[in-house]
Design an enzyme around this catalytic site. Structure first.
Site, PDB file in Angstrom:
ATOM      1  N   ILE A   4      14.772  13.744  17.369  1.00 57.97           N
ATOM      2  CA  ILE A   4      14.093  12.535  17.799  1.00 57.97           C
ATOM      3  C   ILE A   4      12.903  12.966  18.648  1.00 57.97           C
ATOM      4  O   ILE A   4      12.851  14.092  19.144  1.00 57.97           O
ATOM      5  CB  ILE A   4      15.020  11.567  18.585  1.00 57.97           C
ATOM      6  CG1 ILE A   4      15.655  12.252  19.790  1.00 57.97           C
ATOM      7  CG2 ILE A   4      16.092  10.999  17.682  1.00 57.97           C
ATOM      8  CD1 ILE A   4      16.544  11.317  20.620  1.00 57.97           C
ATOM      9  N   ASP A   5      11.935  12.088  18.778  1.00 58.89           N
ATOM     10  CA  ASP A   5      10.703  12.430  19.477  1.00 58.89           C
ATOM     11  C   ASP A   5      10.943  12.728  20.947  1.00 58.89           C
ATOM     12  O   ASP A   5      11.920  12.262  21.546  1.00 58.89           O
ATOM     13  CB  ASP A   5       9.687  11.288  19.355  1.00 58.89           C
ATOM     14  CG  ASP A   5       9.289  10.997  17.921  1.00 58.89           C
ATOM     15  OD1 ASP A   5       9.304  11.937  17.114  1.00 58.89           O
ATOM     16  OD2 ASP A   5       8.964   9.833  17.628  1.00 58.89           O
ATOM     17  N   LYS A   6      10.028  13.455  21.529  1.00 58.68           N
ATOM     18  CA  LYS A   6      10.102  13.837  22.941  1.00 58.68           C
ATOM     19  C   LYS A   6      10.389  12.637  23.844  1.00 58.68           C
ATOM     20  O   LYS A   6      11.266  12.681  24.708  1.00 58.68           O
ATOM     21  CB  LYS A   6       8.794  14.507  23.358  1.00 58.68           C
ATOM     22  CG  LYS A   6       8.643  14.729  24.851  1.00 58.68           C
ATOM     23  CD  LYS A   6       7.249  15.223  25.199  1.00 58.68           C
ATOM     24  CE  LYS A   6       7.045  15.294  26.701  1.00 58.68           C
ATOM     25  NZ  LYS A   6       5.664  15.689  27.060  1.00 58.68           N
ATOM     26  N   ARG A  50       8.412   3.752  14.802  1.00 60.67           N
ATOM     27  CA  ARG A  50       7.122   3.519  15.452  1.00 60.67           C
ATOM     28  C   ARG A  50       6.072   3.102  14.425  1.00 60.67           C
ATOM     29  O   ARG A  50       5.268   2.194  14.660  1.00 60.67           O
ATOM     30  CB  ARG A  50       6.684   4.787  16.192  1.00 60.67           C
ATOM     31  CG  ARG A  50       7.673   5.215  17.267  1.00 60.67           C
ATOM     32  CD  ARG A  50       7.477   6.648  17.725  1.00 60.67           C
ATOM     33  NE  ARG A  50       6.228   6.826  18.454  1.00 60.67           N
ATOM     34  CZ  ARG A  50       5.796   7.993  18.904  1.00 60.67           C
ATOM     35  NH1 ARG A  50       6.507   9.091  18.666  1.00 60.67           N
ATOM     36  NH2 ARG A  50       4.663   8.083  19.569  1.00 60.67           N
TER      37      ARG A  50
END
Length: 354
Positions: free
Chosen positions: A163-165, A266
């Site tokens: 998953i993204d930062k 997103r």
């Protein structure tokens, strides 16, 4: 040790890159021989780099990093005799060492096969350009340093997905090759259960819906992903959403993933006109809905300060245990920053008539 080539290509496509970098560095070079028959470049490269996956090569091509005779080509380019095929990146090639680091981990579950971790926002998942230490992988290497079977250098173990930062929530980590193979197959076959909670700009019109649209790297900005409606570019992606709460100029939604593309929620929510709140990469750190009053602008700025990242949380994760065959489902409560953000919007709309 040398980084696994799959991870090296992933590093190229990670969101945390130096946006000012413009110089390209050659990482791989192959010269087709005189008797080369016409062959797709992704197949050509896959046959020449041990351990690389065709999907990673296709992603690199979408990012403009596969060159034929110095010109960027797509993955369906046909290699001809004497072609010079190169893979370029925006920084020099380096050897990447996974250094165990004693960093806090929120371990939700652990056994001999796997770990489920609740990742805090702001933590990079894997070492890469600009983040060679202080990542989740470094923390896992420390936690498992006394486990003989675990080798942070072995691509057959470790992270099964990412998953993204600045996204918080649940991740599963495999502690042995058998576990990773079984778990990876579940992600590939879309049998895992993944649900996210997000705060998005605007009043989502439908109570629930399904977003289908190929996602690929934007041709205008390689740091962004975008939806391609022609059906020929990008990779198929499906997101199911449902409105949890309407809060005036923002909505709280839950999203269930059928696929796992980079930045999927997103990008899909932006595609239907509802950018994630405070998502700087996609414009959500601007006031996209509401009034022009100074008091409102200050209110929104206070909201940005409360939740200084995209308001997205991986709330649930379900899969079949690779050894026992048991159906497992894990839940993670919405973290404090997002919860405070939601409460602040509730307070705001309670005093207004929309």
């Amino acid at each position: 040790m040398m980084i696994d080539p799959n991870e090296e290509i992933d590093d190229l496509l990670d969101e945390d890159q130096d946006e000012s970098a413009s110089e390209q560095y050659e990482h791989y070079r192959f010269v087709a021989d005189k008797g080369q028959s016409l062959l797709r470049v992704d197949k050509f490269i896959t046959c020449r780099i041990e351990g690389i996956s065709r999907n990673r090569i296709q992603c690199a091509a979408d990012a403009g990093c596969i060159l034929a005779n110095g010109v960027a080509v797509k993955s369906n380019y046909k290699v001809k005799p004497n072609d010079v095929i190169t893979i370029v990146m925006d920084r020099p090639k380096r050897e990447l060492e996974i250094i165990p680091e004693d960093l806090p981990l929120d371990i939700v579950y652990e056994d001999n096969d796997l770990m489920v971790i609740n990742k805090q926002p702001g933590l990079v998942v894997h070492p890469g350009h600009g983040n060679y230490t202080g990542t989740l992988v470094n923390a896992i290497a420390y936690h498992l340093k006394d486990t003989p079977e675990y080798d942070a250098k072995d691509p057959r173990l470790g992270l099964v997905h990412r998953i993204d930062k600045d996204t918080s929530g649940l991740l599963v980590i495999a502690k042995n090759p058998n576990a990773k193979a079984h778990l990876s197959a579940q992600f590939f076959n879309k049998t895992t259960k993944r649900e996210y909670v997000a705060v998005v700009w605007g009043a989502v019109e439908e109570d629930k819906g399904r977003i289908e649209g190929n996602i690929g790297r934007s041709v205008k900005d390689r740091l962004q992903m975008t939806v391609f409606e022609d059906g020929e570019h990008g990779k198929p992606a499906v997101t199911n959403y449902e409105v949890i709460e309407r809060l005036g100029y923002v909505s709280v939604v839950k999203c269930r993933l059928e696929t796992g593309r980079t930045h999927q929620i997103r990008v899909h929510m932006k595609h239907i006109g509802h950018v994630l709140f405070n998502d700087a990469r996609y414009g959500g750190d601007q006031i996209l809905k509401g009034t022009t009053f100074t008091k409102y602008k200050q209110f929104v700025q206070n909201c940005f300060n409360i939740c200084p990242r995209q308001a997205l949380h991986a709330r649930s994760l379900g899969f079949v245990h690779p050894s026992t065959g048991e159906e497992m489902l894990f839940e993670s409560p919405v973290p404090a920053d997002m919860q405070q953000l939601i409460e602040k919007w509730r307070g705001y709309i309670s005093s207004r008539d929309f």
